[in-house]
Design an enzyme around this catalytic site. Sequence first.
Site, PDB file in Angstrom:
ATOM      1  N   ASP A   1       0.831  -1.215   0.000  1.00 42.96           N
ATOM      2  CA  ASP A   1       0.000   0.000   0.000  1.00 42.96           C
ATOM      3  C   ASP A   1       0.864   1.263   0.000  1.00 42.96           C
ATOM      4  O   ASP A   1       2.094   1.174   0.075  1.00 42.96           O
ATOM      5  CB  ASP A   1      -0.922  -0.011   1.224  1.00 42.96           C
TER       6      ASP A   1
ATOM      7  N   GLU B   1       3.437   1.582   2.544  1.00 45.37           N
ATOM      8  CA  GLU B   1       4.501   0.577   2.417  1.00 45.37           C
ATOM      9  C   GLU B   1       4.528  -0.397   3.582  1.00 45.37           C
ATOM     10  O   GLU B   1       5.589  -0.792   4.043  1.00 45.37           O
ATOM     11  CB  GLU B   1       5.872   1.278   2.297  1.00 45.37           C
TER      12      GLU B   1
END
Length: 499
Positions: A212, A215
């Site tokens: 995402d 991270e």
Amino acid sequence: MKSSISITSILAIAAFVAGTPVDHGSLAKRAAAPPFNTALTNWVNSETTYAKNGVLANISPSGASAGSVQAAPSTSNPDYRYHWVRDAGITLHEVSGWLNATSDSSAAAVYNKKLADYATFSRTIQTVSSPSGLGTAKFYMDGTAYTGPWCNPQRDGAAMRAVSLISYARYLKSQGKDVTQYYDGKSPTSSVIKADLEYVANNWNADSQGCDIWEEVRGNHFYTRMIQRRAMIEGAQFANQMGDPGAAAWYNTQATAITNGMDAFWSGSIILPTINYNGGVSKPSNIDAQVFLAVLHASLEDGFYTVDSDRVLATIVQHIAKFNSMYAINTATTTTIASTSVPVGPALGRYPEDTYNGYESGQQGNPWTLITSGMAECHYRLISTWSKNGKIVVTQAVANFLNQLTSLYGITFSNSYSVGSTYGSGSATFNEILANTMLGGDRYMARVARHTDANGKMWEEWNLSTGFGQGAPDLTWSYGAHVSAATSRAAASKIVYGA
Ligand SMILES: *[C@@H]1O[C@H](CO)[C@@H](O)[C@H](O)[C@H]1NC(C)=O
Ligand SMILES: *[C@@H]1O[C@H](CO)[C@@H](O)[C@H](O)[C@H]1NC(C)=O
């Protein structure tokens, strides 16, 4: 304000005398700006100048390859001097908007050079060896790949880069320039935009291993899917412009498939940041700012997850309610700008379970600058969207959003609204809803002002108990988010106050 009011009334009188119908609708639109408006507007404008320079300083900084974008200049505690593909794409999309809008030829030359260098640098990092190819999250500032352990792939990056470069290429085309170096339909991998579009078209549904935007989580993410959808829709339009209709059809097919799958993110009460969760930080609250950032970066004014949609509003209301009670600094209800008391809303963080404090993980996370600016922008975009729609349909979600303005900030309505009713443009209720939404947005803008250094410097975060800047100073994204919110604010202000 004074002069615009008197000019308007003079025009109205003149029109009356001449026997021309007076447009009461547009006159009635103008709400009176609150007393603090001038102080806040002046701050927003001066900060915008500072923030634009902050953005430009982080693109092609000295000692780095032309066209690289550092997330922030700091090389330790935290080390952010890398080119992140997503962050750079968001940034250069913003710069592309400045290029479109400016009438100052020397500013245009600066923006144009940054964008052209970014396009060249982007092509370089597409072709160097890297851990996840076009899904690789970050690169050194000389264009070599970061090969240490990292949350790869991040499939929003190529999509955001395509969106930013399509915007730039369309600008160049509108100036009569040839852009085949950026999009060569004859070869799927030899030009920067085409390569990204092919990557998105072929990989958006490859697996649920992608990370995402923060991270930290593997799965399929709302932000990533929304920006992939935008890349496919705009990619199809651009492919047609470039005489590549076969590719356009293929990108449109992907866009439709992505669109049809987005319902899976709706829980029934909130938009989920991630589905098909595959490890990483757990977010039982399901509250995550990536959802409304996706709306800001990826929605296309086609009614699909636009800021006025019920699902988006329901998600925003829960985000605000949660963070309002999370941080000690949120007990402050005003700030002082140029000796004027200005009301503030809550500082907002990424997600409630966040434990990153700007340097390391392990504590309660802090509120973030770019997220609080983003919430201001959601309010301003809501005003523009409702105004463009010419009406507000008060659903339960809209009512909950408006009720929160009253319950949280004491913004009151003298024209009552009721669920199930529609208020047309120019009606007193419509105007008051717009004016009060402006006041709501300004509370987030003022919150950002409260925690921005007096000289204009912005940070990634603000300490949740002291309110001082924390984490990376001069974060590119913080500056870009401010300019974006300021641009939306100016448009909303014209609608609500007439200036
Ligand atoms: C810039 O202008 C081009 C050409 O008109 C347009 O296609 C693009 O969407 C604009 N980009 C932004 C960010 O406003
Ligand atoms: C906030 O600042 C205090 C004082 O400097 C510090 O001890 C604390 O760790 C900070 N909290 C967070 C969440 O960053």
